[in-house]
Motif scaffolding. Structure first.
Motif, mmCIF file in Angstrom:
data_model
loop_
_atom_site.group_PDB
_atom_site.id
_atom_site.type_symbol
_atom_site.label_atom_id
_atom_site.label_comp_id
_atom_site.label_asym_id
_atom_site.label_seq_id
_atom_site.Cartn_x
_atom_site.Cartn_y
_atom_site.Cartn_z
ATOM 1 N N GLU A 1 0.928 -1.178 0.049
ATOM 2 C CA GLU A 1 -0.037 0.030 0.006
ATOM 3 C C GLU A 1 0.907 1.283 0.174
ATOM 4 O OE1 GLU A 1 -2.727 -0.195 3.307
ATOM 5 O OE2 GLU A 1 -3.577 -2.341 2.630
ATOM 6 N N ALA A 2 1.905 1.345 0.891
ATOM 7 C CA ALA A 2 2.744 2.357 0.967
ATOM 8 C C ALA A 2 3.387 2.654 -0.558
ATOM 9 C CB ALA A 2 3.877 2.033 2.086
ATOM 10 N N LEU A 3 3.966 1.407 -1.007
ATOM 11 C CA LEU A 3 4.733 1.510 -2.500
ATOM 12 C C LEU A 3 3.826 2.141 -3.476
ATOM 13 C CD1 LEU A 3 6.797 -1.697 -2.289
ATOM 14 C CD2 LEU A 3 8.000 0.763 -2.654
ATOM 15 N N ALA A 4 2.462 1.621 -3.273
ATOM 16 C CA ALA A 4 1.454 1.908 -4.435
ATOM 17 C C ALA A 4 1.140 3.526 -4.468
ATOM 18 C CB ALA A 4 0.181 1.174 -4.238
ATOM 19 N N ALA A 5 1.314 4.075 -2.947
ATOM 20 C CA ALA A 5 0.946 5.377 -3.033
ATOM 21 C C ALA A 5 2.060 6.413 -3.754
ATOM 22 C CB ALA A 5 0.775 5.683 -1.433
ATOM 23 N N LEU A 6 3.286 5.904 -3.817
ATOM 24 C CA LEU A 6 4.434 6.438 -4.421
ATOM 25 C C LEU A 6 4.514 6.171 -5.752
ATOM 26 C CD1 LEU A 6 6.867 5.422 -1.474
ATOM 27 C CD2 LEU A 6 6.049 7.661 -1.738
ATOM 28 N N ASP A 7 5.081 7.035 -6.536
ATOM 29 C CA ASP A 7 5.581 6.850 -8.128
ATOM 30 C C ASP A 7 6.848 6.163 -8.064
ATOM 31 O OD1 ASP A 7 5.434 6.576 -10.454
ATOM 32 O OD2 ASP A 7 5.962 8.838 -11.163
ATOM 33 N N VAL A 8 6.851 4.847 -7.908
ATOM 34 C CA VAL A 8 8.113 3.967 -7.861
ATOM 35 C C VAL A 8 8.464 3.515 -9.293
ATOM 36 C CG1 VAL A 8 7.725 3.286 -5.552
ATOM 37 C CG2 VAL A 8 6.841 1.808 -7.400
ATOM 38 N N ALA A 9 7.595 3.409 -10.296
ATOM 39 C CA ALA A 9 8.040 2.724 -11.503
ATOM 40 C C ALA A 9 9.094 3.403 -12.145
ATOM 41 C CB ALA A 9 6.838 2.933 -12.403
ATOM 42 N N ASP A 10 9.279 4.797 -12.199
ATOM 43 C CA ASP A 10 10.516 5.462 -12.816
ATOM 44 C C ASP A 10 11.813 4.837 -12.072
ATOM 45 O OD1 ASP A 10 9.544 6.773 -10.387
ATOM 46 O OD2 ASP A 10 10.600 8.607 -11.110
ATOM 47 N N VAL A 11 11.724 4.818 -10.766
ATOM 48 C CA VAL A 11 13.048 4.528 -10.143
ATOM 49 C C VAL A 11 13.477 3.022 -10.287
ATOM 50 C CG1 VAL A 11 13.876 4.223 -7.646
ATOM 51 C CG2 VAL A 11 12.221 5.951 -8.094
ATOM 52 N N LEU A 12 12.491 2.111 -10.385
ATOM 53 C CA LEU A 12 12.990 0.834 -10.633
ATOM 54 C C LEU A 12 12.984 0.473 -11.845
ATOM 55 C CD1 LEU A 12 9.969 -0.642 -8.244
ATOM 56 C CD2 LEU A 12 12.175 -0.635 -7.674
ATOM 57 N N VAL B 1 7.138 0.561 -17.733
ATOM 58 C CA VAL B 1 7.579 -0.688 -17.241
ATOM 59 C C VAL B 1 7.592 -1.793 -18.139
ATOM 60 C CG1 VAL B 1 7.399 -2.553 -15.531
ATOM 61 C CG2 VAL B 1 7.319 0.070 -14.764
ATOM 62 N N PRO B 2 6.570 -1.907 -18.939
ATOM 63 C CA PRO B 2 6.577 -3.274 -19.903
ATOM 64 C C PRO B 2 7.696 -2.882 -20.931
ATOM 65 C CG PRO B 2 4.575 -2.498 -19.672
ATOM 66 C CD PRO B 2 5.302 -1.359 -18.998
ATOM 67 N N GLU B 3 7.837 -1.885 -21.532
ATOM 68 C CA GLU B 3 9.183 -1.593 -22.311
ATOM 69 C C GLU B 3 10.325 -1.857 -21.837
ATOM 70 O OE1 GLU B 3 5.465 0.509 -23.699
ATOM 71 O OE2 GLU B 3 6.567 0.178 -21.885
#
Length: 557
Positions: free
Chosen positions: A170-181, A216-218
């Motif tokens: 839930e905490a991760l979902a609230a952040l925009d983590v995709a670009d970092v990962l 992310v898929p790309e």
């Protein structure tokens, strides 16, 4: 003085220290740290027994200049599972957490390692960490120091260990983590880093749209492209996890459309290449991905135009003998979905798809048989010509008869009977009725008519009605041998029977009544009595049908 003596002396000196004077503590801490770094046997346990943990906690709490060294001592100690609980009891985790806000990268590294090791496999402590807000901080650290590999590694490992927990997700979902990962995935130096990132992404598959919009898929597709063709087990494992993750992301309608990009999307293009790969895992993921793309008619029509079907057929043919069951199953799922739009059915039949997938008839794997039957049934749905061609195929019918009697697989049995019914319903051909009767298929349709599934019952009753109307001579003997008439009577009298089943049963009785022989048989079981009870049924359609048939039966007597 031996190493053991020097460690004991250092511990004793720290224990008797009443005031935390950095200059006095430092040489003793150096000795303690050296013992740990030299992997001295039982050093960590000895440190705990000496009672210096409260002193270490105090040093961290006061944020002294030795904090960084103390954090390193704790991190090295916590490699030993036996000392983790004492570290928690001494309050070390609580005093370490604030140091995650440090702007000293070495301090962050030591603190991250210490907390990660102490809390490893301890769900209560991990939950406490999440509640204290470490998730946003870990992401911030990766953002601030993206090139510091040891520090990034520590943060990613921590996120990976926490990502199993709902509160962390839930905490991760609230952040925009995709670009970092994705940034870290692209620069991952080894398989270990890749796996950690892939695991975090996998735990967040509810963020399908956010991931699709953040590329992310790309990024996953690009990673697969760079690893393809090698034989390194770590690379193959990364390919498997990443391709599975892409398939999962395609389950979201919006994320799937974004990846499809009207057939020109990078991910869709890569998926096509997977179908032609020599890597079985990529073939499987490719077929599953195509099945996911084929979830709406416009995509199906576009993919057919772009020529996806030959690739799937070639893949299926590769796996017919001693092949991979999962790949065959997925390939057939893709074909079945692609055949749903009527225009595609026509095109696929013209392209000879049914002829090519008939090579799978020799498969002895029930999951493949089940999917093949369902795919063929979809191909003939509403297609008279296709039903006619398949319904006259003696080899196909013989195999379908075998599957109608598959003792250990109810699904295959059911699908085989449904295909028989479909061949008759969609061809409405005397040749097909004759061929099915000759192959001894009528008894399977009669058995299907008593199925517990209303849809299957209806399909069977309609097929039997059409067959009886077309070729009553072929139908008489099987109908009487299977004692179908008492079954029909029971259906009509069933107080909880579905209206549509009763309606289809009346349709079959109507077809049978066209034969004088069958009319006599209908009267012998007193069918008129059962039908007359339906003339005042609450369904006006059913009551009307019952009245008409009653009149026709009455005319005969």
């Amino acid at each position: 003085m031996t190493d053991t003596d020097s460690l004991s002396e250092a511990l004793k000196a720290i224990t008797v220290t009443t005031e935390l004077i950095d200059e006095e503590l430092k040489p003793h801490l150096d000795t303690v740290l050296a013992s740990l770094l030299d992997k001295k046997k039982d050093a960590a346990v000895e440190i705990v027994r000496s009672g210096i943990l409260p002193t270490l906690a105090q040093a961290l709490r006061s944020k002294s200049v030795l904090s960084c060294q103390v954090a390193l001592v704790v991190a090295e100690m916590a490699r030993e599972a036996a000392v983790r609980e004492p570290c928690i009891e001494a309050g070390l985790v609580k005093v370490l957490v604030p140091h995650l806000n440090s702007n000293n990268q070495e301090m962050l590294l030591n603190t991250g390692r210490a907390i990660g090791r102490i809390c490893f496999d301890n769900s209560y402590q991990q939950d406490q960490l999440v509640q204290s807000g470490v998730i946003p901080r870990l992401i911030s650290i990766i953002r601030e120091y993206p090139q510091n590999d040891p520090l990034v590694n520590v943060c990613l490992l921590a996120l990976c260990n926490l990502a199993d927990m709902d509160s962390a997700r839930e905490a991760l979902a609230a952040l925009d983590v995709a670009d970092v990962l994705t940034f870290q995935l692209r620069r991952a130096p080894d398989g270990e880093r890749r796996h950690v990132i892939l695991e975090i992404l996998g735990s967040l598959d509810t963020l399908k749209l956010q991931f699709a919009e953040s590329g992310v898929p790309e990024a996953l597709s690009e990673m697969i492209r760079t690893l393809q063709g090698g034989s390194d087990p770590h690379d193959l494992c990364s390919i498997k996890i990443a391709s599975n993750l892409i398939v999962s992301l395609l389950l979201g309608d919006e994320s799937m459309q974004k990846c499809f990009g009207e057939g020109s999307g990078l991910v869709y293009q890569d998926v096509l290449s997977w179908l032609q790969s020599s890597n079985t895992q990529l073939q499987l993921s490719g077929a599953l991905a195509i099945a996911n793309f084929a979830r709406n008619d416009s995509n199906c029509v576009k993919m057919l135009d772009l020529g996806v079907v030959p690739h799937i057929l070639t893949l299926l043919e590769q796996h017919v003998d001693e092949g991979d069951v999962s790949v065959q199953h997925a390939g057939l799922s893709a074909l079945r979905n692609l055949a749903i739009p009527a225009t595609n059915k026509v095109q696929m039949l013209e392209d000879g798809v049914t002829e090519r997938i008939k090579t799978l008839l020799r498969s002895d794997m029930p999951p493949v048989q089940f999917k093949l039957l369902g795919t063929l049934r979809m191909m003939v749905d509403g297609q008279e010509e296709a039903a006619l061609v398949l319904g006259r195929d003696a080899v196909l019918l013989a195999r379908v008869m075998e599957w109608c009697e598959a003792k250990d697989h109810a699904g295959v049995r059911g699908e085989a009977s449904r295909l028989l019914a479909a061949l008759i319903r969609h061809s409405r051909s005397p040749e097909v009725v004759h061929a099915v009767a000759k192959a001894d298929g009528v008894r399977h349709l009669i058995s299907m008519a008593t199925s517990e599934h209303v849809i299957m019952q209806n399909e069977a009753l309609v097929a039997l009605a059409i067959a009886s109307a077309i070729d009553i001579e072929s139908m008489k003997d099987p109908v009487l041998e299977a004692e179908l008439l008492p079954m029909l009577k029971k259906m009509l009298e069933d107080p909880v029977g579905a209206v549509e089943v009763k309606f289809s049963a009346l349709g079959l009785i109507c077809s049978l009544a066209n034969s004088s022989v069958m009319k006599v048989e209908l009267n012998s079981v007193n069918m008129k009595e059962s039908i007359s009870k339906l003339t005042d049924h609450s369904s006006s359609k059913l009551a009307s049908q019952a009245g008409s048939i009653l009149a026709s039966l009455g005319d005969s007597s």
